[in-house]
Design a protein around this motif. Sequence first.
Motif, short mmCIF file in Angstrom:
data_model
loop_
_atom_site.label_atom_id
_atom_site.label_comp_id
_atom_site.label_asym_id
_atom_site.label_seq_id
_atom_site.Cartn_x
_atom_site.Cartn_y
_atom_site.Cartn_z
N LYS A 149 -19.11 0.23 -10.38
CA LYS A 149 -18.42 1.49 -10.65
C LYS A 149 -18.98 2.15 -11.91
N GLU A 150 -19.27 1.33 -12.90
CA GLU A 150 -19.78 1.83 -14.17
C GLU A 150 -21.19 2.41 -14.00
N ASN A 151 -22.02 1.73 -13.22
CA ASN A 151 -23.40 2.17 -13.04
C ASN A 151 -23.54 3.39 -12.14
N TYR A 152 -22.61 3.57 -11.23
CA TYR A 152 -22.69 4.67 -10.26
C TYR A 152 -21.47 5.57 -10.42
N ASN A 153 -21.47 6.30 -11.50
CA ASN A 153 -20.36 7.18 -11.83
C ASN A 153 -20.88 8.60 -11.96
N LEU A 154 -20.01 9.58 -11.85
CA LEU A 154 -20.41 10.96 -12.11
C LEU A 154 -20.50 11.16 -13.62
N TRP A 155 -21.55 11.84 -14.06
CA TRP A 155 -21.74 12.09 -15.48
C TRP A 155 -21.79 13.58 -15.73
N GLY A 156 -21.90 13.94 -16.97
CA GLY A 156 -21.89 15.34 -17.40
C GLY A 156 -22.77 16.28 -16.60
N PRO A 157 -24.07 15.99 -16.46
CA PRO A 157 -24.93 16.94 -15.73
C PRO A 157 -24.49 17.15 -14.28
N GLU A 158 -24.06 16.09 -13.62
CA GLU A 158 -23.59 16.23 -12.24
C GLU A 158 -22.31 17.06 -12.17
N LEU A 159 -21.40 16.79 -13.10
CA LEU A 159 -20.15 17.54 -13.12
C LEU A 159 -20.38 19.01 -13.43
N ARG A 160 -21.30 19.30 -14.35
CA ARG A 160 -21.62 20.69 -14.65
C ARG A 160 -22.22 21.38 -13.44
N ALA A 161 -23.09 20.68 -12.72
CA ALA A 161 -23.70 21.27 -11.51
C ALA A 161 -22.63 21.57 -10.46
N ARG A 201 -19.45 22.18 -11.06
CA ARG A 201 -18.67 23.31 -11.57
C ARG A 201 -19.41 24.62 -11.33
N ASN A 202 -20.71 24.63 -11.61
CA ASN A 202 -21.49 25.84 -11.41
C ASN A 202 -21.56 26.21 -9.93
N VAL A 208 -16.23 29.29 -9.85
CA VAL A 208 -14.90 29.80 -10.20
C VAL A 208 -14.32 28.92 -11.29
N MET A 209 -13.17 29.33 -11.77
CA MET A 209 -12.45 28.50 -12.73
C MET A 209 -12.05 27.20 -12.03
N VAL A 210 -12.51 26.09 -12.55
CA VAL A 210 -12.24 24.81 -11.92
C VAL A 210 -10.98 24.22 -12.54
N THR A 211 -9.97 24.01 -11.71
CA THR A 211 -8.69 23.48 -12.17
C THR A 211 -8.72 21.95 -12.14
N ASN A 212 -7.70 21.35 -12.73
CA ASN A 212 -7.59 19.89 -12.69
C ASN A 212 -7.50 19.38 -11.27
N GLU A 213 -6.85 20.15 -10.40
CA GLU A 213 -6.74 19.74 -9.00
C GLU A 213 -8.11 19.68 -8.33
N VAL A 214 -8.97 20.63 -8.68
CA VAL A 214 -10.33 20.62 -8.12
C VAL A 214 -11.08 19.40 -8.63
N TRP A 215 -10.97 19.11 -9.92
CA TRP A 215 -11.64 17.91 -10.46
C TRP A 215 -11.10 16.65 -9.79
N ASP A 216 -9.79 16.60 -9.58
CA ASP A 216 -9.19 15.45 -8.90
C ASP A 216 -9.75 15.30 -7.48
N ALA A 217 -9.90 16.41 -6.79
CA ALA A 217 -10.44 16.37 -5.43
C ALA A 217 -11.89 15.91 -5.42
#
Length: 74
Positions: free
Chosen positions: A24-36, A38-39, A43-52
């Motif tokens: 789980k630690e080695n295969y996690n989403l990181w900043g660059p993936e999350l930014r991509a 979001r982009n 749109v404005m990404v809500t907590n619900e979107v991040w949860d999904a």
Amino acid sequence: MQIHETIPEIKAYIHRTKIPAKAKENYNLWGPELRALRNMAGVMVTNEVWDAIGLAYDFGMARGYRAAKAEARR
């Protein structure tokens, strides 16, 4: 099947899949993936979107982990 029935089933599937903590630690989403992601939403990404997104990622990891274990048994 309605969504309120599906989400608990997805969460139960993830919970039943015993993925080692190191994996789980080695295969996690990181900043660059999350930014991509979001982009991509554009749109404005809500907590619900991040949860999904997180739930979809965890579900995919659980399915992949189970598939890899099944392949290794063959």
